[in-house]
Write an enzyme that holds these catalytic residues in place. Structure first.
Site, mmCIF file in Angstrom:
data_model
loop_
_atom_site.group_PDB
_atom_site.id
_atom_site.type_symbol
_atom_site.label_atom_id
_atom_site.label_comp_id
_atom_site.label_asym_id
_atom_site.label_seq_id
_atom_site.Cartn_x
_atom_site.Cartn_y
_atom_site.Cartn_z
ATOM 1 N N LYS A 162 0.843 -1.198 0.000
ATOM 2 C CA LYS A 162 0.000 0.000 0.000
ATOM 3 C C LYS A 162 0.879 1.250 0.000
ATOM 4 C CE LYS A 162 -3.483 2.318 2.755
ATOM 5 N NZ LYS A 162 -4.330 2.300 3.949
ATOM 6 N N GLU A 197 10.555 -4.795 4.463
ATOM 7 C CA GLU A 197 10.624 -6.194 4.019
ATOM 8 C C GLU A 197 10.329 -6.298 2.528
ATOM 9 O OE1 GLU A 197 9.016 -5.025 6.628
ATOM 10 O OE2 GLU A 197 9.077 -6.419 8.328
ATOM 11 N N GLY A 211 -4.721 -1.800 5.155
ATOM 12 C CA GLY A 211 -3.918 -2.925 4.668
ATOM 13 C C GLY A 211 -4.578 -4.273 4.933
ATOM 14 N N ARG A 212 -5.070 -4.462 6.160
ATOM 15 C CA ARG A 212 -5.615 -5.775 6.512
ATOM 16 C C ARG A 212 -7.005 -6.011 5.927
ATOM 17 N NH1 ARG A 212 -4.524 -2.538 10.600
ATOM 18 N NH2 ARG A 212 -6.189 -1.653 11.894
ATOM 19 N N GLU A 248 -4.503 -6.744 14.916
ATOM 20 C CA GLU A 248 -4.022 -5.425 14.506
ATOM 21 C C GLU A 248 -5.175 -4.408 14.612
ATOM 22 O OE1 GLU A 248 -0.562 -4.505 11.551
ATOM 23 O OE2 GLU A 248 -2.380 -4.510 10.358
ATOM 24 N N HIS A 305 -4.448 -33.464 18.105
ATOM 25 C CA HIS A 305 -3.294 -34.253 18.543
ATOM 26 C C HIS A 305 -2.159 -33.368 19.038
ATOM 27 C CE1 HIS A 305 -5.034 -38.017 17.100
ATOM 28 N NE2 HIS A 305 -5.568 -37.262 16.162
ATOM 29 N N LYS A 346 9.414 -0.608 13.809
ATOM 30 C CA LYS A 346 9.955 -0.299 12.471
ATOM 31 C C LYS A 346 11.056 0.749 12.594
ATOM 32 C CE LYS A 346 5.673 -0.968 9.843
ATOM 33 N NZ LYS A 346 4.672 -0.315 9.028
HETATM 34 O O1 F6P Z 1 3.210 -3.241 9.890
HETATM 35 C C1 F6P Z 1 1.863 -3.147 9.746
HETATM 36 C C2 F6P Z 1 1.411 -2.820 8.339
HETATM 37 O O2 F6P Z 1 1.322 -1.457 8.188
HETATM 38 C C3 F6P Z 1 0.094 -3.500 8.045
HETATM 39 O O3 F6P Z 1 -0.980 -2.812 8.535
HETATM 40 C C4 F6P Z 1 0.141 -3.637 6.573
HETATM 41 O O4 F6P Z 1 -0.771 -4.579 6.125
HETATM 42 C C5 F6P Z 1 1.583 -4.058 6.383
HETATM 43 O O5 F6P Z 1 2.294 -3.318 7.343
HETATM 44 C C6 F6P Z 1 2.144 -3.847 5.011
HETATM 45 O O6 F6P Z 1 2.078 -2.531 4.589
HETATM 46 P P1 F6P Z 1 2.256 -2.136 3.076
HETATM 47 O O7 F6P Z 1 1.161 -2.771 2.288
HETATM 48 O O8 F6P Z 1 2.183 -0.637 3.045
HETATM 49 O O9 F6P Z 1 3.608 -2.621 2.614
#
Ligand code: F6P
Length: 550
Positions: free
Chosen positions: A210, A216, A270-271, A356, A387, A515
């Site tokens: 987003k 990452e 995002g979620r 979240e 199990h 972060k």
């Molecule tokens: O670290 C949390 C977050 O902001 C989430 O809410 C989001 O889904 C994820 O990181 C990834 O964010 P982006 O889509 O901006 O890379």
């Protein structure tokens, strides 16, 4: 005099529930079923091929009436309307929350600041369709003219979890010529394990972010770009990368060509974003028709949530029962237990969605809450879970609420096995609800010829109280429409709970600190010798890094 709304816990409806819980705690599910033969029908609700059976929750009609009174007092009706009307209900970021627009299958406009967003939403879906069909038909190919066989989605959190979960859940529906892989973690292992199986000429990367600033995702995307460039030259990159983001400048910088770019909007959290072009890899895996069926299912649930009275409203009831278990009966977490192995990432998906969203401890106006909010969500598919951790749920001291999810028809071709899965699911549901009485244990042990002394010695170890708050979500078949419906049901459940708790479900400030710290610590981890200004609490760890790295 303060004009602030009372905290939920200060409302008479909350106190009435607390009193009621004291009475109900004396009663067991055995008891409740024995005194009400119609219980299972009266505490079940159905919407199409989705049945929500909450008869094994520790509730009576009075509990439901009181929970609904609390929801009404907390303004749930007006909050639902505000969300669908595009009001800025995410008040710390001043954003509307309109993931429901992404799956609006009606002609109804969805407004943000008076502007209908539906034309943009439809245009984005149309662009996704052109792209997906282009890849599937071989019209869109890689730099050497070969068709794509492998899609690598690079993203994390909401830009990853839904894609993993849905492509696994709907594996039965996938296009047999395409495999989707997902890379999210920062450490490089996932990327390496994925790339070593792939032919660069046939691999398409979808960078999903987003913000297009997430460490990452950018780190993995840059490495993937290098991998492509090393094998086919810089010129190949544009053909092997697509991206989904709100950040067009960053997509420019990454040299994503216009036809491979997909937009999203800051009114989609995002979620909640798998319904947007973030779902591109799902559509590539399954085909656009199947992806749109997911939207249809979610839309059906949106309409149900928006228009159904609270007493019949599945997500509202789910949300309120969660509040009941947590705030009044003392449950510490919710285990999500799907009896279809293809749903194995569903609990992980719900972890982000619920934790979240509702992992907050101040109200919308910034006051500290004096009650617990967002529960800990976890789970694994049955029968694996039976199990591993079910022992603790049956006889341990933790009070865990349980959601069992089961399709009536299995998603594999081995129908007989699914009969066994359902039998196991129902057996567990019964065991959690009713446990076993002392009389039954004693009769069993005596029947096996044990001495009276041995019977009495074993009795406390065999006791299984039952009375665990359990819901069963039964559906006909795990298809795209049902999956869409299930996800939307949990989304609205989470929203319902946030309204009752008076918190903002749509921001996530808590993840920012980690972060920032990671950014500032990277140089110190890279070269521990230069880490003079690092917090002393990290000294020991950095020394070990320095010594062992070589
Ligand atoms: O670290 C949390 C977050 O902001 C989430 O809410 C989001 O889904 C994820 O990181 C990834 O964010 P982006 O889509 O901006 O890379």
């Amino acid at each position: 005099m303060s004009s602030l709304a009372p905290l939920p816990s200060e409302r008479p409806e909350w106190r009435a529930l607390a009193d009621h819980a004291q009475t109900l705690k004396q009663r067991t599910l055995r008891d409740l079923f024995a005194s009400d033969p119609q219980r299972s029908e009266r505490f079940s609700r159905q919407d199409g091929f989705l049945l929500y059976d909450f008869s094994r929750q520790r509730v009576t009609d009075e509990t439901l009436t009181k929970l609904i009174a609390l929801a009404e007092a907390c303004g749930l009706r007006s909050r639902i309307d505000a969300m669908f009307a595009g009001e800025r209900i995410n008040n710390t970021e001043q954003r509307p929350v309109l993931h429901v627009a992404l799956r609006n299958r009606s002609e109804r406009p969805m407004l943000v600041d008076g502007k209908d967003v539906m034309p943009e939403v439809r245009a984005c879906l149309a662009k996704m369709r052109t792209f997906v069909e282009g890849v599937h038909s071989g019209r869109i190919v890689g730099a050497t003219g070969k068709t794509f066989t492998d899609i690598v989605n690079i993203g994390i959190g909401g830009s990853d979890l839904g894609i993993v979960m849905a492509t696994e859940a709907l594996a039965r529906y996938r296009n047999r010529n395409i495999r989707v892989h997902c890379v999210s973690n920062i450490d490089g292992a996932q990327l390496e394990d994925t790339l070593e199986r792939l032919d660069s000429a046939r691999t398409l990367f979808v960078v999903c972010s987003k913000t297009f600033t997430t460490l990452e995702t950018l780190t993995n995307a840059k490495l993937a770009r290098q991998w492509v460039a090393d094998r086919m030259g810089e010129g190949a990159v544009a053909r092997h990368f697509a991206a989904v983001s709100t950040n067009s400048k960053a997509m420019d910088a990454f040299l994503i060509p216009p036809q491979n770019r997909f937009t999203m909007w800051d009114w989609v959290g995002g979620r909640y974003s798998l319904w947007s072009a973030v779902g591109l890899s799902i559509a590539l895996a399954l085909g656009m028709d199947q992806f749109e069926l997911m939207l249809e299912g979610a839309y059906e649930m949106d309409e149900h949530f928006r228009t159904t009275p609270f007493e019949q409203n599945l997500p509202v009831l789910m949300g309120l029962l969660g509040v009941w278990n947590q705030n009044f009966l003392g449950s510490t977490s919710l285990a999500v237990l799907p009896y279809d192995a293809r749903l194995h990432r569903f609990p992980a998906y719900l972890q982000q969605l619920e934790m979240e969203s509702n992992g907050k401890s101040v109200t919308l106006d910034g006051r500290a809450v004096d009650y617990t909010t967002g529960s800990v969500i976890w789970g694994e598919p049955g029968s694996n879970a039976q199990h591993s951790f079910f022992q603790l749920l049956h006889q341990g001291t933790a009070q865990v609420a349980l959601d069992f999810l089961a399709p009536v028809r299995g998603s594999s071709q081995f129908a007989q096995q699914h009969t066994l899965a359902l039998a196991n699911c129902f057996a567990q549901v019964q065991a959690f609800a009713f446990g076993v009485t002392d009389e039954e244990i004693v009769a069993d042990l005596r029947g096996r010829g044990l001495s009276e002394e041995e019977v009495q010695r074993l009795l406390p170890h065999k006791r299984q109280p039952g009375n665990r708050p359990t819901s069963v979500i039964l559906f006909r078949l795990l298809g795209p429409k049902t999956l869409g419906k299930l996800i939307a049901m949990y989304e609205h459940k989470v929203f319902t709970q946030s309204v009752v708790w008076g918190i903002n479900a749509f921001d996530q400030w808590g993840v920012e600190l980690g972060k920032k710290l990671a950014d500032s610590l990277t140089p110190a981890v890279q070269n521990p010798a230069t880490a003079a200004n690092v917090d002393p609490s990290l000294k020991g760890l950095l020394e070990s890094v320095a010594q062992w790295r070589g």
